[in-house]
Design a protein around this motif. Structure first.
Motif, PDB file in Angstrom:
ATOM      1  N   ALA A 144      13.308   3.371   7.280  1.00 26.16           N
ATOM      2  CA  ALA A 144      13.669   3.352   5.854  1.00 26.16           C
ATOM      3  C   ALA A 144      12.522   3.881   4.993  1.00 26.16           C
ATOM      4  CB  ALA A 144      14.048   1.934   5.436  1.00 26.16           C
ATOM      5  N   GLN A 145      11.315   3.490   5.319  1.00 29.95           N
ATOM      6  CA  GLN A 145      10.163   3.978   4.552  1.00 29.95           C
ATOM      7  C   GLN A 145      10.028   5.489   4.689  1.00 29.95           C
ATOM      8  OE1 GLN A 145       6.968   1.516   6.079  1.00 29.95           O
ATOM      9  NE2 GLN A 145       6.893   0.289   4.205  1.00 29.95           N
ATOM     10  N   ASN A 146      10.266   5.976   5.872  1.00 32.15           N
ATOM     11  CA  ASN A 146      10.142   7.409   6.103  1.00 32.15           C
ATOM     12  C   ASN A 146      11.143   8.185   5.246  1.00 32.15           C
ATOM     13  OD1 ASN A 146       8.879   9.594   7.383  1.00 32.15           O
ATOM     14  ND2 ASN A 146      10.538   9.726   8.884  1.00 32.15           N
ATOM     15  N   GLU A 147      12.359   7.665   5.151  1.00 31.29           N
ATOM     16  CA  GLU A 147      13.384   8.327   4.323  1.00 31.29           C
ATOM     17  C   GLU A 147      12.995   8.270   2.845  1.00 31.29           C
ATOM     18  OE1 GLU A 147      17.096   6.468   5.378  1.00 31.29           O
ATOM     19  OE2 GLU A 147      17.063   7.432   7.365  1.00 31.29           O
ATOM     20  N   GLU A 148      12.574   7.106   2.416  1.00 36.18           N
ATOM     21  CA  GLU A 148      12.167   6.937   1.015  1.00 36.18           C
ATOM     22  C   GLU A 148      10.998   7.875   0.696  1.00 36.18           C
ATOM     23  OE1 GLU A 148      10.959   2.924   0.094  1.00 36.18           O
ATOM     24  OE2 GLU A 148      10.433   3.444  -1.987  1.00 36.18           O
ATOM     25  N   PHE A 149      10.068   7.948   1.616  1.00 33.21           N
ATOM     26  CA  PHE A 149       8.888   8.792   1.409  1.00 33.21           C
ATOM     27  C   PHE A 149       9.278  10.267   1.297  1.00 33.21           C
ATOM     28  CE2 PHE A 149       5.331  11.380   2.586  1.00 33.21           C
ATOM     29  CZ  PHE A 149       4.276  10.798   1.911  1.00 33.21           C
ATOM     30  N   ASP A 150      10.113  10.721   2.223  1.00 33.14           N
ATOM     31  CA  ASP A 150      10.506  12.140   2.235  1.00 33.14           C
ATOM     32  C   ASP A 150      11.248  12.538   0.957  1.00 33.14           C
ATOM     33  OD1 ASP A 150       9.323  12.489   4.697  1.00 33.14           O
ATOM     34  OD2 ASP A 150      11.200  12.404   5.845  1.00 33.14           O
ATOM     35  N   GLU A 151      12.113  11.656   0.478  1.00 30.10           N
ATOM     36  CA  GLU A 151      12.848  11.916  -0.772  1.00 30.10           C
ATOM     37  C   GLU A 151      11.883  12.119  -1.932  1.00 30.10           C
ATOM     38  OE1 GLU A 151      15.971  12.486  -1.976  1.00 30.10           O
ATOM     39  OE2 GLU A 151      16.192  12.803   0.195  1.00 30.10           O
ATOM     40  N   ASP A 152      10.963  11.177  -2.042  1.00 28.32           N
ATOM     41  CA  ASP A 152       9.994  11.192  -3.133  1.00 28.32           C
ATOM     42  C   ASP A 152       9.064  12.404  -3.011  1.00 28.32           C
ATOM     43  OD1 ASP A 152       8.502   9.710  -5.316  1.00 28.32           O
ATOM     44  OD2 ASP A 152       6.921   9.844  -3.781  1.00 28.32           O
ATOM     45  N   TYR A 153       8.690  12.729  -1.783  1.00 30.84           N
ATOM     46  CA  TYR A 153       7.762  13.840  -1.502  1.00 30.84           C
ATOM     47  C   TYR A 153       8.325  15.161  -2.029  1.00 30.84           C
ATOM     48  CZ  TYR A 153       4.500  16.621   1.396  1.00 30.84           C
ATOM     49  OH  TYR A 153       3.530  17.480   1.845  1.00 30.84           O
ATOM     50  N   PHE A 168       0.834  -1.203   0.000  1.00 28.22           N
ATOM     51  CA  PHE A 168       0.000   0.000   0.000  1.00 28.22           C
ATOM     52  C   PHE A 168       0.872   1.258   0.000  1.00 28.22           C
ATOM     53  CE2 PHE A 168      -2.755   3.295   1.725  1.00 28.22           C
ATOM     54  CZ  PHE A 168      -3.925   3.074   1.033  1.00 28.22           C
ATOM     55  N   PHE A 169       1.931   1.203   0.775  1.00 27.87           N
ATOM     56  CA  PHE A 169       2.879   2.325   0.876  1.00 27.87           C
ATOM     57  C   PHE A 169       3.426   2.680  -0.514  1.00 27.87           C
ATOM     58  CE2 PHE A 169       7.372   3.567   1.308  1.00 27.87           C
ATOM     59  CZ  PHE A 169       7.288   4.652   2.168  1.00 27.87           C
ATOM     60  N   GLN A 170       3.859   1.667  -1.265  1.00 26.74           N
ATOM     61  CA  GLN A 170       4.381   1.901  -2.623  1.00 26.74           C
ATOM     62  C   GLN A 170       3.283   2.430  -3.543  1.00 26.74           C
ATOM     63  OE1 GLN A 170       7.471   1.945  -3.604  1.00 26.74           O
ATOM     64  NE2 GLN A 170       8.321   1.139  -1.691  1.00 26.74           N
ATOM     65  N   ASN A 171       2.122   1.800  -3.470  1.00 19.05           N
ATOM     66  CA  ASN A 171       1.017   2.219  -4.338  1.00 19.05           C
ATOM     67  C   ASN A 171       0.594   3.667  -4.075  1.00 19.05           C
ATOM     68  OD1 ASN A 171       0.864  -0.181  -5.734  1.00 19.05           O
ATOM     69  ND2 ASN A 171      -0.746  -1.050  -4.437  1.00 19.05           N
ATOM     70  N   PHE A 172       0.640   4.060  -2.833  1.00 23.10           N
ATOM     71  CA  PHE A 172       0.278   5.453  -2.500  1.00 23.10           C
ATOM     72  C   PHE A 172       1.250   6.419  -3.177  1.00 23.10           C
ATOM     73  CE2 PHE A 172       0.249   9.364  -0.074  1.00 23.10           C
ATOM     74  CZ  PHE A 172      -1.077   9.553   0.285  1.00 23.10           C
ATOM     75  N   MET A 173       2.536   6.127  -3.079  1.00 24.66           N
ATOM     76  CA  MET A 173       3.528   7.016  -3.691  1.00 24.66           C
ATOM     77  C   MET A 173       3.376   7.045  -5.210  1.00 24.66           C
ATOM     78  SD  MET A 173       7.013   6.846  -1.451  1.00 24.66           S
ATOM     79  CE  MET A 173       7.417   5.165  -1.844  1.00 24.66           C
TER      80      MET A 173
END
Ligand code: A3P
Length: 295
Positions: A271-280, A159-164
């Motif tokens: 790790a997800q938080n870092e990946e998310f922030d980069e993409d954001y 879900f995390f990936q799909n949201f991004m």
């Protein structure tokens, strides 16, 4: 009737004018597109799980008070959901057309470019509610687990990936929130609110909402509204907590789940938080649109 509803269980995600949707929201499109708004209609627009029900309850109490309507009609009947189609229930457009009261409060999760044009032509007021992406994602994940009218969310990592990637019903969170924010520049009758501000100081946000709407409730009315829209009170209130809505399993997760800012910390790994922030950063480049993920 059950057969009719079964066809809408765990619907597939489809591309609809460039936006991911499901048949629950595209089956009645002809009527949605041709919907006739009235000048005093108030459109409550949000990305799903941003606080729609909360603001709907606030608006309903502001306009109609604690009347029979509050005690006997569930929020999804008092505030019709424009694009929803779940037979045998009345479609959202039919519900709106049949509302006996005015102004009509109408809910939508559509990105601005899919909103029926009569809302703009009639110069309707729009109340938009935005919620920070991380909490919005978590709330959406639990909602898709419990609501069979939505595609199955898969596990959290999926879900995390799909949201991004924007593979969500109503499309990417990023485009939705940016799009409505930009729309406000050319269509000033949009009041853009933030879930985090409402949590921080509900009364202040209701005051701002009232000045947008040209309302001046008495101190007593305000007290009644604040009480009636508190999370715990809405959770207990069967006319506000969605317990009467089809295709939801409250044993998996209640509709009124936590009502907090920062629950993402219980879901995102480091790790997800870092990946998310980069993409954001790459998607949210407008410095005038800022969110708080903690308060
Ligand atoms: P959580 O899942 O984080 O608890 P929507 O109405 O757009 O579907 O949004 C639902 C989210 O708003 C849920 O978030 C729900 O708990 C929260 N919510 C609903 N009423 C609320 C209230 N009165 N105060 C705070 N949060 C509320």
């Amino acid at each position: 009737d059950q057969d009719k509803l079964d066809a809408f269980v765990r619907p597939e995600l489809v591309d609809f004018n460039g936006i991911s949707m499901t048949r629950v929201f595209t089956s009645n499109w002809e009527n949605v597109q041709n919907f006739q708004a009235r000048p005093d209609d108030i459109l409550i627009a949000t990305y799903a799980k941003a606080g729609t029900t909360w603001v709907s309850q606030i608006l309903d109490l502001l306009y109609f008070g604690q009347t029979e309507r509050q005690k006997t009609l569930p929020i999804h009947e008092r505030v019709p959901f424009l694009e929803v189609y779940l037979p045998p229930n009345m479609s959202g457009t039919e519900q709106a057309d049949n509302l006996p009261t005015s102004p009509r409060l109408i809910k939508t999760h559509l990105p601005y470019q899919l909103v029926p044009k009569s809302f703009w032509e009639q110069n309707c007021r729009v109340v938009y509610v935005a919620r920070n992406a991380k909490d919005n994602m978590v709330s959406y994940y639990h909602f898709n687990r419990m609501s069979y009218g939505q595609p199955a969310p898969g596990d959290w990592n999926t879900f995390f990936q799909n949201f991004m990637e924007g593979k969500m019903v109503f499309g990417p969170w990023y485009d939705h929130l940016n799009g409505w924010w930009k729309k406000k520049q050319t269509y000033p009758k949009i009041h853009y609110m933030f879930y985090e501000d409402m949590i921080e100081d509900t009364e202040r946000e209701i005051d701002k909402l009232c000045s947008f709407l040209g309302l001046s409730p008495s101190a007593e009315e305000k007290k009644m509204i604040l009480g009636g829209t508190q999370f715990d009170n809405m959770r207990k209130n069967d006319m506000a907590n969605y317990s009467t809505f089809p295709l939801m399993d409250f044993k998996i997760s209640p509709f009124m789940r936590k009502g907090k800012v920062g629950d993402w910390k219980n879901h995102f790994t480091v790790a997800q938080n870092e990946e998310f922030d980069e993409d954001y950063k790459t998607k949210m480049t407008d410095p005038t649109l800022e969110f708080r993920t903690t308060i």
